[in-house]
Design an enzyme around this catalytic site. Structure first.
Site, PDB file in Angstrom:
ATOM      1  N   ASP A 236       0.843  -1.184   0.000  1.00 24.61           N
ATOM      2  CA  ASP A 236       0.000   0.000   0.000  1.00 24.61           C
ATOM      3  C   ASP A 236       0.886   1.244   0.000  1.00 24.61           C
ATOM      4  O   ASP A 236       2.116   1.152   0.071  1.00 24.61           O
ATOM      5  CB  ASP A 236      -0.954   0.012   1.200  1.00 24.61           C
ATOM      6  CG  ASP A 236      -2.327   0.589   0.831  1.00 24.61           C
ATOM      7  OD1 ASP A 236      -2.361   1.645   0.150  1.00 24.61           O
ATOM      8  OD2 ASP A 236      -3.354   0.003   1.212  1.00 24.61           O
ATOM      9  N   HIS A 274     -12.808  -2.155  -8.741  1.00 22.04           N
ATOM     10  CA  HIS A 274     -14.026  -1.377  -9.006  1.00 22.04           C
ATOM     11  C   HIS A 274     -13.794   0.125  -8.829  1.00 22.04           C
ATOM     12  O   HIS A 274     -14.620   0.934  -9.244  1.00 22.04           O
ATOM     13  CB  HIS A 274     -15.196  -1.875  -8.152  1.00 22.04           C
ATOM     14  CG  HIS A 274     -15.158  -1.423  -6.715  1.00 22.04           C
ATOM     15  ND1 HIS A 274     -16.301  -1.280  -5.965  1.00 22.04           N
ATOM     16  CD2 HIS A 274     -14.123  -1.092  -5.885  1.00 22.04           C
ATOM     17  CE1 HIS A 274     -15.984  -0.882  -4.743  1.00 22.04           C
ATOM     18  NE2 HIS A 274     -14.667  -0.762  -4.684  1.00 22.04           N
TER      19      HIS A 274
END
Length: 372
Positions: A236, A274
């Site tokens: 991350d 998404h």
């Protein structure tokens, strides 16, 4: 004036009233999330839980941090929340009705997810994040955005706030950043329980796994604890993982998924794709493919946990409706979208993958195993 519903057909009064009711229902649907937000902020679920048994209206009112002049409003708030299924009521028994026994409120499984201290998944933060004024503001300008080109403003969020969602988040009000981070964590607590228990075959035989965009590592920790032979890595951005500590089979790596993903037997993308357009998602998937091909392990794969929209499926109308809500949410705040099976297939092929396997799980999402 007659309203025509078809060639030569005039709508009946009943049909006109039904049409009006649908418009009213759509117009006032905002009351549902706003009532829920109020219940969360007042801590109603925790008050009922701490009471240890169903609570009367008068006891609830006396426990709430509200002004005495507004006490009469709580019955109306609770009535609509009960109607929505957030809470339930327990009517007084027949032999107690003459004694004016009060109706009592108790928790449902849904309101148990709202518990701040003893709740298993603390879904409150997810609700508060999505209902924060900063995320609601762009909805007011959807029609304005649709009339503009997207060269400068690819999303209503950027048009309103001057920068895209992902650049805005680290620099936003610390409260917003905290709520969003905790919201993602609460979802990871829930979905990791489901995946590890019901989808454990997906992880069997793996030796290493990279959780891309894994945040605080909740999903990776669950996998590492359940499958001790898997070495898990959370990838991350620096501001997310800078101060996080790993274990013997879990570590945190700063990086950018658009540039490079550490090589591993498998790459996990939980609710990542998404958020991005087809072009951006293809880049991410190509980096994932490179990561599993570079690994010396055979049988590498990418594990995608995301929604698959099927408006003609046997899913309950409410579930499909929620998926469509998420699709609109992606359009407003980021450049992504929710995809149907064909759109997912096209995405995988564009990224160079050969085949994939879909396993539906309970709720809104599916597990998609993608192979090079």
């Amino acid at each position: 004036m007659n309203l025509i519903k078809g060639e030569g057909e005039v709508s009946s009064n009943k049909e006109l009233l039904q049409a009006q009711e649908l418009l009213w229902h759509c117009t006032f649907s905002f009351i549902k999330p706003m009532s829920l937000k109020c219940a969360i902020e007042l801590g109603i679920a925790d008050i009922i839980h701490n009471h240890g048994q169903p609570i009367t209206l008068s006891k609830l009112i006396s426990s709430l941090p509200i002004h005495s002049s507004k006490a009469h409003c709580i019955q109306r708030l609770m009535r609509i929340l009960v109607h929505f299924g957030i809470f339930s009521t327990q009517a007084p028994q027949e032999d107690q009705q003459e004694e004016k026994e009060e109706e009592k409120y108790y928790l449902t499984l849904t309101s148990r997810l709202l518990l701040l201290k003893d709740g298993p998944f603390r879904a409150t933060q997810f609700c508060l994040a999505e209902l924060h004024p900063r995320l609601l503001a762009p909805w007011q300008f959807l029609s304005t955005w649709l009339q503009k080109g997207d060269d400068d403003d690819p999303t209503p969020f950027k048009m309103v706030h001057g920068m895209n969602f992902w650049d805005d988040l680290p620099t936003a009000d610390p409260t917003v950043k905290c709520i969003f981070t905790e919201a993602m964590a609460s979802d990871s607590h829930l979905i990791s329980k489901v995946i590890v228990e019901d989808g454990k075959k997906v992880f069997e035989g793996l030796s290493s796994l990279v959780d891309v965009g894994g945040g605080a590592g909740i999903m990776a920790k669950a996998i590492a604890n359940a499958f001790t032979n898997i070495k898990c890595t959370v990838l991350d951005l620096p501001y997310v993982v800078a101060d996080l500590k790993g274990t013997h089979n879990l570590n945190f790596v700063e990086g950018d998924m658009f540039k490079k993903i550490p090589s591993a037997h498998a790459v996990l993308l939980k609710w990542v794709l998404h958020n991005w357009s087809d072009e951006e998602a293809t880049i991410i998937l190509k980096k994932c493919r490179e990561a599993i091909i570079e690994s010396k392990d055979e049988g590498g794969k990418v594990i995608v946990i995301d929604m698959i929209i099927d408006e003609n499926s046997m899913l309950e109308k409410k579930l499909v409706e929620t998926q469509l809500y998420f699709d609109m949410l992606m359009m407003i705040n980021v450049t992504g979208k929710e995809r149907n099976k064909k759109q997912w297939e096209n995405l995988f092929l564009a990224a160079g993958f050969s085949h994939h396997k879909i396993t539906p799980i309970e709720g809104l999402r599916s597990i998609i195993e993608v192979y090079p």
